[in-house]
Design a protein around this motif. Structure first.
Motif, PDB file in Angstrom:
ATOM      1  N   ASP A 122      36.442 163.242 -43.125  1.00 36.69           N
ATOM      2  CA  ASP A 122      36.800 162.266 -42.091  1.00 36.69           C
ATOM      3  C   ASP A 122      37.593 162.891 -40.951  1.00 36.69           C
ATOM      4  OD1 ASP A 122      35.607 160.247 -43.587  1.00 36.69           O
ATOM      5  OD2 ASP A 122      37.454 159.869 -44.717  1.00 36.69           O
ATOM      6  N   GLU A 123      38.030 164.129 -41.119  1.00 34.33           N
ATOM      7  CA  GLU A 123      38.923 164.730 -40.143  1.00 34.33           C
ATOM      8  C   GLU A 123      38.271 165.828 -39.307  1.00 34.33           C
ATOM      9  OE1 GLU A 123      42.753 165.795 -41.584  1.00 34.33           O
ATOM     10  OE2 GLU A 123      42.669 164.375 -43.237  1.00 34.33           O
TER      11      GLU A 123
ATOM     12  N   LYS B 157      45.616 172.789 -44.317  1.00 34.03           N
ATOM     13  CA  LYS B 157      45.294 171.372 -44.391  1.00 34.03           C
ATOM     14  C   LYS B 157      44.973 170.958 -45.821  1.00 34.03           C
ATOM     15  CE  LYS B 157      43.010 169.486 -40.995  1.00 34.03           C
ATOM     16  NZ  LYS B 157      41.953 169.025 -40.052  1.00 34.03           N
TER      17      LYS B 157
ATOM     18  N   ASP C 258      40.135 170.656 -32.881  1.00 33.90           N
ATOM     19  CA  ASP C 258      40.164 170.073 -34.223  1.00 33.90           C
ATOM     20  C   ASP C 258      39.742 168.605 -34.245  1.00 33.90           C
ATOM     21  OD1 ASP C 258      40.991 172.446 -35.316  1.00 33.90           O
ATOM     22  OD2 ASP C 258      43.121 171.953 -35.299  1.00 33.90           O
TER      23      ASP C 258
ATOM     24  N   ILE D 208      41.294 165.998 -32.917  1.00 39.66           N
ATOM     25  CA  ILE D 208      42.456 165.147 -33.182  1.00 39.66           C
ATOM     26  C   ILE D 208      42.917 164.491 -31.882  1.00 39.66           C
ATOM     27  CG2 ILE D 208      44.855 165.110 -33.980  1.00 39.66           C
ATOM     28  CD1 ILE D 208      44.150 167.514 -35.755  1.00 39.66           C
TER      29      ILE D 208
ATOM     30  N   ASN E   4      47.955 164.616 -38.532  1.00 37.73           N
ATOM     31  CA  ASN E   4      46.636 164.016 -38.680  1.00 37.73           C
ATOM     32  C   ASN E   4      46.344 163.654 -40.138  1.00 37.73           C
ATOM     33  OD1 ASN E   4      44.145 163.239 -37.312  1.00 37.73           O
ATOM     34  ND2 ASN E   4      43.177 164.862 -38.506  1.00 37.73           N
ATOM     35  N   ALA E   5      46.772 164.536 -41.056  1.00 36.87           N
ATOM     36  CA  ALA E   5      46.551 164.289 -42.484  1.00 36.87           C
ATOM     37  C   ALA E   5      47.327 163.056 -42.947  1.00 36.87           C
ATOM     38  CB  ALA E   5      46.969 165.515 -43.289  1.00 36.87           C
TER      39      ALA E   5
ATOM     40  N   SER F  16      45.741 159.910 -41.507  1.00 32.08           N
ATOM     41  CA  SER F  16      44.476 159.596 -42.166  1.00 32.08           C
ATOM     42  C   SER F  16      44.707 158.961 -43.531  1.00 32.08           C
ATOM     43  CB  SER F  16      43.645 160.871 -42.320  1.00 32.08           C
ATOM     44  OG  SER F  16      42.449 160.621 -43.017  1.00 32.08           O
TER      45      SER F  16
END
Length: 435
Positions: A12-13, A58, A280, A282, A311-312, A315
């Motif tokens: 998803d990232e 990540k 990335d 983002i 971002n992690a 999410s």
């Protein structure tokens, strides 16, 4: 299995292309892994190095969020052994190959500013005409400022043009040297390092006091230079300042061109953050980008890790990355930085930038210029240090904290009306954090 689920979460990232091409190709090695040590197998060095460089942090962050344990993530290359009929991690074999280039390190992806313009131009010139202009090119600067990026950009540029490129760290060079010396195969070592078109060596400062390796590197350097083959070196300091390095090597490192990379100014830092977000996939608002630029250290790798962390978290918690969210996630990290900043640090930078003596800022003078400087110091101290308003009032010999509160309000009002003043405060913040 959790370790496999972590990889699924990356879907998803990142883009579908990168997920299918790299992440999906990984296999979790349960036997070699532990609760705080995750091992994934990759089919080839390209996948392994790409994932290791871009996604290992990540993966570790996602695992930590799920388990509370911060693991070390290892990506190993596997090789099929026909005799044993099983997969053997390539890292367990005697490996004398050079470190592989990261394909994401290109000139197009490098953000140029006044702090790195000279180094960038020099690197691009060398890439376009290897062995003809500056040989060697010696790039030096602090940790995480882009030396390795430029070094590998030169390599990728020439690899695409069919040149024989060797990129390696000086540590790998020393390991190769020791291995071949012990096995009496120095002819193979010399053939490897002296037959390339470009030799790119990272972290050459670690040659310090390695007399035997310095001797071999000296002859390798001479051999390549005599053949007009390009040599590019990076270090954390100027060659003259590398202790324990032979004078003859220092002299040769200065034969070509020496280019330094300085910490990025605020404008470049903002551009770097935006570029990292673009690469990335983002999305960050300008307020979050500015917050990171003025709050984070100059180490670009650390900034990238922070962006990935934000971002992690967003999410996993299904939240948008707002300024308040960013401050909440990074509060411990920022608190640690704030504790290292002192009032003397702030006064020193502000007085130098505004051309005022440090003693005048702490004086009772009501001069408009000095009052303005004093307010700026209070505002910065309140935002960059753990000092409370009563503590600041006591520091400046005031009756109570109301004067500090008034100063804070005044600075905020000016910042709202005057964009140039706001930029000045941001620049001062950046300089104080990295002075």
């Amino acid at each position: 299995m959790l370790a496999d689920n972590i990889l699924e979460m990356l879907k998803d990232e990142i883009s579908n292309i990168e997920y299918e091409r790299y992440i999906k190709q990984l296999k979790f090695d349960e036997k070699s892994s532990k609760s705080d040590f995750l091992v994934y197998k990759a089919q080839n060095p390209l996948i392994a190095n790409w994932v290791k460089t871009k996604y290992s942090k990540k993966i570790a962050q996602l695992y930590e969020i799920k388990t509370g344990v911060k693991p070390k993530v290892e990506i190993v290359v596997t090789k099929f052994d026909k005799k044993r009929k099983k997969i053997i991690p390539k890292e367990t074999q005697k490996n004398t190959s050079s470190t592989k280039l990261n394909p994401s390190y290109t000139f197009e992806n490098f953000v140029v500013g006044s702090s790195n313009q000279f180094a960038y131009t020099a690197a691009l010139s060398v890439a376009e005409k290897p062995g003809q202009l500056y040989n060697p090119l010696f790039i030096y600067g602090g940790v995480g400022l882009g030396k390795t990026h430029l070094l590998q950009a030169i390599g990728n540029y020439n690899l695409d043009r069919g040149k024989a490129v060797i990129y390696t760290t000086i540590e790998q060079f020393m390991n190769d040297f020791t291995y071949h010396l012990r096995n009496q195969t120095m002819d193979r070592f010399r053939e490897k390092y002296r037959q390339c078109d470009l030799l790119l060596i990272d972290d050459v400062q670690f040659l310090s006091r390695k007399e035997q390796t310095q001797e071999e590197f000296f002859h390798t350097f001479n051999e390549l230079h005599n053949k007009s083959k390009q040599i590019v070196l990076t270090s954390d300091k100027h060659p003259k300042l590398i202790a324990g390095l032979e004078d003859r090597l220092k002299s040769r490192f200065e034969w070509g061109l020496i280019a330094d990379i300085q910490p990025p100014e605020l404008e470049t830092k903002i551009a770097i953050i935006k570029k990292k977000c673009e690469l990335d996939g983002i999305s960050l608002g300008d307020d979050v980008v500015n917050y990171l630029a003025t709050t984070m250290d100059n180490n670009i790798r650390e900034i990238e890790g922070t962006i990935i962390k934000l971002n992690a978290y967003a999410s996993l918690m299904n939240q948008k990355i707002t300024l308040d969210f960013a401050k909440s996630v990074l509060k411990e990290q920022i608190k640690e930085q704030q504790e290292n900043i002192t009032m003397d640090d702030i006064i020193r930078v502000v007085s130098k930038e505004l051309n005022i003596k440090p003693s005048e800022i702490k004086s009772k003078s009501r001069s408009r210029q000095i009052v303005n400087a004093r307010r700026i110091v209070m505002y910065l101290a309140r935002n960059l240090t753990p000092n409370s308003m009563p503590a600041l009032a006591q520091y400046f010999g005031m009756k109570d904290h109301t004067s500090v509160s008034h100063a804070m309000k005044k600075i905020n009002e000016i910042m709202e009306k005057d964009e140039n003043f706001k930029v000045q405060i941001e620049e001062l913040t950046n300089k104080i954090k990295h002075s």
